[in-house]
Enzyme design. Structure first.
Site, short mmCIF file in Angstrom:
data_model
loop_
_atom_site.label_atom_id
_atom_site.label_comp_id
_atom_site.label_asym_id
_atom_site.label_seq_id
_atom_site.Cartn_x
_atom_site.Cartn_y
_atom_site.Cartn_z
N ARG A 113 0.86 -1.20 0.00
CA ARG A 113 0.00 0.00 0.00
C ARG A 113 0.89 1.23 0.00
NH1 ARG A 113 -1.45 0.52 6.50
NH2 ARG A 113 0.69 0.20 7.14
N GLU A 152 -1.35 8.17 5.85
CA GLU A 152 0.11 8.30 6.02
C GLU A 152 0.83 8.56 4.70
OE1 GLU A 152 1.52 5.01 8.45
OE2 GLU A 152 0.87 6.07 10.23
N GLU A 307 -3.85 7.61 15.56
CA GLU A 307 -3.51 6.20 15.78
C GLU A 307 -2.51 6.07 16.91
OE1 GLU A 307 -1.92 4.04 12.47
OE2 GLU A 307 -3.32 4.92 11.05
N GLU A 355 -1.02 -7.66 9.62
CA GLU A 355 -1.19 -6.98 10.90
C GLU A 355 -2.01 -7.79 11.90
OE1 GLU A 355 -2.30 -3.02 9.54
OE2 GLU A 355 -0.20 -2.40 9.82
C1 GLA Z 1 0.26 2.90 10.43
C2 GLA Z 1 -0.93 2.73 9.51
C3 GLA Z 1 -1.94 1.73 10.00
C4 GLA Z 1 -1.25 0.52 10.60
C5 GLA Z 1 -0.31 0.96 11.70
C6 GLA Z 1 0.39 -0.19 12.39
O1 GLA Z 1 0.16 3.90 11.32
O2 GLA Z 1 -1.58 3.95 9.23
O3 GLA Z 1 -2.75 1.36 8.92
O4 GLA Z 1 -0.53 -0.13 9.61
O5 GLA Z 1 0.67 1.77 11.14
O6 GLA Z 1 1.19 0.27 13.44
#
Ligand code: GLA
Ligand code: ZN
Length: 682
Positions: A113, A152, A307, A355
């Site tokens: 991704r 991100e 997050e 994950e």
């Molecule tokens: C990032 C992503 C999430 C996930 C987390 C795991 O922050 O935005 O989708 O993958 O990492 O720590």
């Protein structure tokens, strides 16, 4: 713009119901568990594109309709993402141009991704279609709190489309004048002169001016991509838009994103663990504090933590558990530094793929009978009691300059040190003395407005972007106190060295010039002896890594080197300039120097501390003000019980879901990792 996102302190999580559509009992259980954990928001749709548009032009929103309906009935608001962070396979295969090209010129395969080309008109078109459909369908939903644009943002693409756009961007930057570009890039070096714009189709890292422009361009292009997404939404929705930024990520200049966002949010994954990682000497609490302050300072407004893991991560070599109480500590630290939301990655552990072992509120075990779920739920109820904190501000009189362009230039330059430069850690070392003492700090780029500050600390300000030296000089003249260090004022925004003596245009305000810079091997040290009693410091401090050899012009010597051929020469100076003063710290000194020196300056400038009391080591206080209250968070970063008292009257402490008056004569107990939440009327 709708404003309900400022209504309370949100407790949320990334929620991926699309992974469980075949198991309605789990989706139902989610709703029960959300209520139980006091979850007030769910972030959805982040990686749902393949479910929303399984085949080109064929859209399926029914499943999302029902998720949103269920959440709303269950009293969760929602944050809706645009799905551009991960593209469906059919799209990547049919339209190769949307896939990134590496710096080696290779088109990446469709995988993972966060790997689209930010320029591709085709990707932009596809993104605008899905974003617009989402906005039309859900953009006025009363439970929609915010738009989560992509996920991100990061990385760069070296495809022809990107280089075409880069060339246009350069033409505009250099007014179509290739000679200026060549001069700025010092391109006759190694025969790198450009004779046409089209030749600029790869990144030649040793050409530092080019590398800097490329990073600026990639930032520009990513911001442009983000704005393209926001533009697709705006005609149909007035709900605020944000994007989740990453701590420690400096690949894109986040400062450029901020003006386009309605509020800032970030994702924090420091290595919280157990007692071994906390305490006063730990870098974990410090790292988090610094980043909270940086993200808050971007708009000078409360931010969201979009997050964090309520438990472990799964992508480090070793991922420790958050010991009991550590999650609450980290969450309340967010609030203490200006956060208005604590949200998780992730609500429920996924069953498969990479994950599946990442921490979540709901584990594979599947119900509320876990330690993590219990801690999250108690925290959730506490956040409900803090609704009135939402929107409260942080007033800082100190700024630490932390400038991404400056970091890029420091990474690029090859100089006396090519390892152990550590500008990030150096910035945190200069931030720490304030953090420890409960003195609010803004962490800002070098182009920020300095007028709110009394004290500016600018460690390793190697690059002086246009206007920075002038603004700093005028600000000192008007009464400001500036502290800067070795390896400052060497180069302009093209990474061209200043001629006529370093620190270039800061020479006058600092009253010194730097003739040479010595680099020390890891096993070598020098020491710096305090000469001037007005510093209220004594003895000598160890110097490592960098030692500038300076001459004073109008500055006064405060400390001198003790060793090597430059023994006896100035190592710390102050220059009285107009109504202010400017300090130069010529060497990388042990952190106890910063601690004592900045404590002395803070006392001298009467910088207010969150709580006027001596706190034990590893216990820090932070303050916010708003909605009629002064809010003080006193956090114990130690794995052992601590206590404090305060003589300030009028405080209440939140305990067992009630505010009770805080007795000034009584000792306040902080259990391991505890945070005392105090407030008093303003
Ligand atoms: C990032 C992503 C999430 C996930 C987390 C795991 O922050 O935005 O989708 O993958 O990492 O720590
Ligand atoms: Zn590209």
């Amino acid at each position: 713009m709708t404003e309900n996102f400022r209504e309370k302190i949100w407790h949320g999580a990334d929620y991926n119901p699309e992974q469980w559509l075949e198991t309605p009992s789990i989706l139902e259980e989610d709703l029960r568990l959300m209520r139980l954990s006091h979850l007030s928001s769910a972030s959805i749709g982040i990686f749902s594109w393949a479910m929303l548009e399984p085949h080109e032009g064929e859209f399926h929103f029914e499943w999302l309709d029902s998720v949103i309906e269920n959440l709303s009935k269950n009293e969760q608001k929602f944050v809706l993402a645009t799905p551009s962070g991960a593209k469906p396979h059919w799209m990547a295969l049919r339209y190769p141009e949307i896939r990134r090209v590496t710096s080696g010129g290779q088109r990446e395969a469709q995988k993972a991704r966060h790997n689209h080309c930010p320029t591709s008109p085709l990707y932009r078109e596809k993104v605008a279609i899905i974003d617009e459909k989402l906005a039309r369908r859900y953009g006025n939903h009363p439970a929609l709190l915010a738009w989560h644009i992509s996920n991100e943002f990061g990385g760069d693409c070296h495809c022809d489309l990107c280089f075409g756009a880069f060339q246009n961007w350069l033409r505009e930057r250099y007014n179509d004048d290739l000679d200026t570009l060549n001069r700025n890039y010092w391109s006759r070096f190694w025969s790198h002169s450009y004779s046409s714009w089209e030749e600029i189709n790869f990144i030649d890292a040793p050409v530092h001016g080019l590398d800097l422009d490329w990073r600026r361009f990639m930032t520009h292009q990513t911001v442009d991509f983000m704005n393209h997404e926001i533009a697709a939404i705006r005609p149909h929705s007035q709900v605020p838009a944000t994007t989740n930024m990453m701590g420690d990520f400096t690949g894109l200049d986040y400062a450029q994103f901020a003006p386009h966002l309605d509020f800032i949010c970030w994702d924090a994954y420091p290595q919280w663990g157990n007692g071994d990682f906390l305490g006063d000497e730990s870098e974990v609490g410090l790292w988090a504090a610094f980043h909270h302050d940086m993200f808050r300072s971007m708009k000078g407004l409360p931010f969201w933590l979009m997050e964090c893991s309520p438990a472990q991560t799964n992508w480090r070599p070793v991922s420790k558990l958050k010991a009991p109480g550590v999650h609450r500590l980290s969450a309340l630290q967010t609030l203490a530094h200006g956060g208005d939301a604590v949200m998780y990655f992730q609500w429920r552990q996924s069953r498969g793929s990479s994950e599946k072992f990442h921490g979540a509120v709901v584990s594979h075990q599947g119900n509320e009978n876990t330690r993590v779920f219990g801690e999250v739920s108690v925290l959730g109820s506490e956040l409900e009691d803090l609704s009135a904190l939402a929107g409260a501000r942080t007033a800082a009189r100190v700024a630490v300059i932390y400038d991404f362009e400056n970091l890029w230039a420091i990474y690029d330059e090859q100089g006396p040190r090519n390892e152990g430069k550590n500008p990030e850690k150096t910035s945190r070392d200069f931030y720490k003395p304030f953090w420890k003492r409960g003195i609010s700090v803004d962490v800002v780029p070098s182009t920020a407005d300095f007028s709110p500050y009394q004290l500016i600390v600018a460690p390793m300000l190697y690059m002086l972007r246009p206007g920075v030296a002038e603004q700093l000089t005028e600000w000192v003249r008007a009464g400001g106190t500036l502290v800067t260090t070795y390896w400052s004022g060497l180069a302009d925004e093209n990474d061209l060295c200043f001629l006529g003596g370093f620190p270039g245009p800061l020479r006058e305000v600092l009253g010194i010039w730097v003739e040479e810079t010595d680099a020390l091997h890891p096993h070598q040290t020098n020491s710096v002896h305090i000469e001037d009693p007005t510093l209220q410091m004594e003895g000598a401090f160890e110097a490592r890594d960098y030692c500038d050899l300076i001459h004073t012009e109008t500055a006064h010597i405060l400390a001198t080197y003790e060793k090597d051929f430059y023994a006896g020469r100035a190592a710390v100076t102050v220059n009285k300039f107009g109504a202010g003063r400017a300090f130069y710290i010529a060497a990388r000194l042990e952190t106890s120097f910063q601690d004592q020196f900045l404590a002395h300056l803070s006392a001298d400038l009467q910088l207010p501390s969150a709580l006027n009391t001596q706190l034990p080591a590893g216990v820090v206080a932070q303050k916010r003000e708003g909605n009629g209250f002064e809010w003080v968070f006193v956090s114990n970063f130690n794995g052992s019980q601590q206590s404090f008292t305060t003589s300030q009257s009028g405080f209440e402490r939140l305990e067992n879901r009630a505010w009770s008056p805080l007795d000034t004569s009584a000792t306040q107990i902080l259990t391991p990792y505890d945070t005392a939440i105090l407030r008093r009327a303003l």
